[in-house]
Design an enzyme around this catalytic site. Sequence first.
Site, short mmCIF file in Angstrom:
data_model
loop_
_atom_site.label_atom_id
_atom_site.label_comp_id
_atom_site.label_asym_id
_atom_site.label_seq_id
_atom_site.Cartn_x
_atom_site.Cartn_y
_atom_site.Cartn_z
N SER A 35 -1.37 -18.12 56.96
CA SER A 35 -1.64 -19.46 57.46
C SER A 35 -0.97 -19.69 58.82
CB SER A 35 -1.12 -20.48 56.44
OG SER A 35 -1.30 -21.79 56.91
N SER A 58 -5.04 -26.22 56.05
CA SER A 58 -3.82 -26.78 55.47
C SER A 58 -2.76 -25.69 55.48
CB SER A 58 -4.08 -27.26 54.04
OG SER A 58 -2.96 -27.97 53.56
N GLU A 59 -1.56 -26.04 55.91
CA GLU A 59 -0.51 -25.04 56.17
C GLU A 59 -0.18 -24.18 54.95
OE1 GLU A 59 2.75 -27.48 57.41
OE2 GLU A 59 3.24 -28.12 55.39
N ASN A 60 -0.41 -24.73 53.74
CA ASN A 60 -0.07 -23.99 52.54
C ASN A 60 -1.13 -22.96 52.16
OD1 ASN A 60 -1.40 -26.55 52.10
ND2 ASN A 60 -1.28 -26.17 49.91
#
Lengths: 231, 234
Positions: free
Chosen positions: B97, B55-57
Amino acid sequence: MIKKVVASVQEAVQDIFDGSTIMVGGFGGSGLPEALICALRDHGARNLTIVANNVGGVQYGVGILIANRQVRKVICSFPIGRRQAKLQDTFWEQYRAGALEVELVPQGTLAERIRAGGAGIAAFYTPTGAGTGAAQAREVRSFGGRECLLELALKADFALVKAHKADRMGNLVYRKAMRNFNIMMATAANVTIAEVYEVVEAGTLGAELITTPGIYVDRVVEVKVERRWQG
Amino acid sequence: MQATESVADSRLTERQIAWKVARVLEEGWYVNLGIGIPLHIVNYIPDDREVILHSENGILGMGTRPPVGEEDPDLVNAGKEPVTLRPGGCFFSQADSFAMVRGGHIDVAVMGALQVSERGDLANWMIPGHELGNIGGAMDLAAGARQVWVAMEHCTKDGKPKILKHCTYPLTAPDCVKMIFTDIAVIQITDAAPLLLETAPGWNPQDVQKLTEPKLLFTKPVKVMDLTGAPANK
């Protein structure tokens, strides 16, 4: 004795001045320094440039400051979602009147520009945005046959970050996915202010676990809030 | 799917498209899920297959949404919805990330799309005429992931093709999409032309071609999707 802990969020933000550039951590509500944002609203500094991933709504996030007409420019990857119905009217009214400027930045480029700002790197080349409209306003250079865009570092006067725990030295540890933009923003501002759930004794955070070393942090304020999902 | 059912009824639902993508993600892959249809994929990865979701976060090992009452505001996905962490998962910053993304460490990024061109150009962040788009992590993922897959409805709400000769919307990245999963077809982007691999039950290749602007290559024979075990229609 070093003591970076301040008594209140009001004290923590009191020297933020009109026209400041302010980085605000968080991704949605995760790792968002909510109490510091509310303190900045009450403080009333205006003409602010805000660097944040997303704007949020009128109830939380940078949207609170936009609704209060304190923001001149937002540098972000996700300005306003459909879910932010209550912010739409004032956001678009200010945007169309030219009172609110938006600089749209791809999320990875935003993270890296902030990281570069904190690390003393002036600029970097990235493939993100090559071959799109973003290339028109930027220097383009090929490396190994691949086009890249020159992106400039970002710095700020203040960073408002959120962490799980801190000690009086300003060392920070995070909980779950709170790290997001907070880690880089803490390094990229003249004054970094950390809102934490809990302040603990120096020496008890676990030196191997400290994620933001205190060298980056100027002020710490404890805000005890109940962690509850608000849908 | 019964023969009497009309073509209009035999389109895959969003969840069925996500299920279809989930079946072909391989053990050991690191996969990013974009907002929209791709976020449903987390629910349909077979239990006996370890696919690590990014997940990008700042999450590796993202799991499904927790039960009501166990949501944690510090643990959300790219759509800011609550999720869980699977055993062996970990957290990191947004800079790390996207270092994973641009550095070529993500095997597949699955994204929604507004338009895809026959050579794999992707447009998914802005509709012309809107004053502002939301880029999020899409440009970085499209430029950096080792493969970009698209999961989307085949047509716009008013029935126009979204797979075009050339994208007319602002690009997210040129020449990046490798696979397209829609409610009526699975299409692979090849150097020659888009290759139709599968159709939804009740659809023949000519039906799909009518709703697709560029000329499709057909495999012989084009497979009909096997939806055994797929989530229910409603």
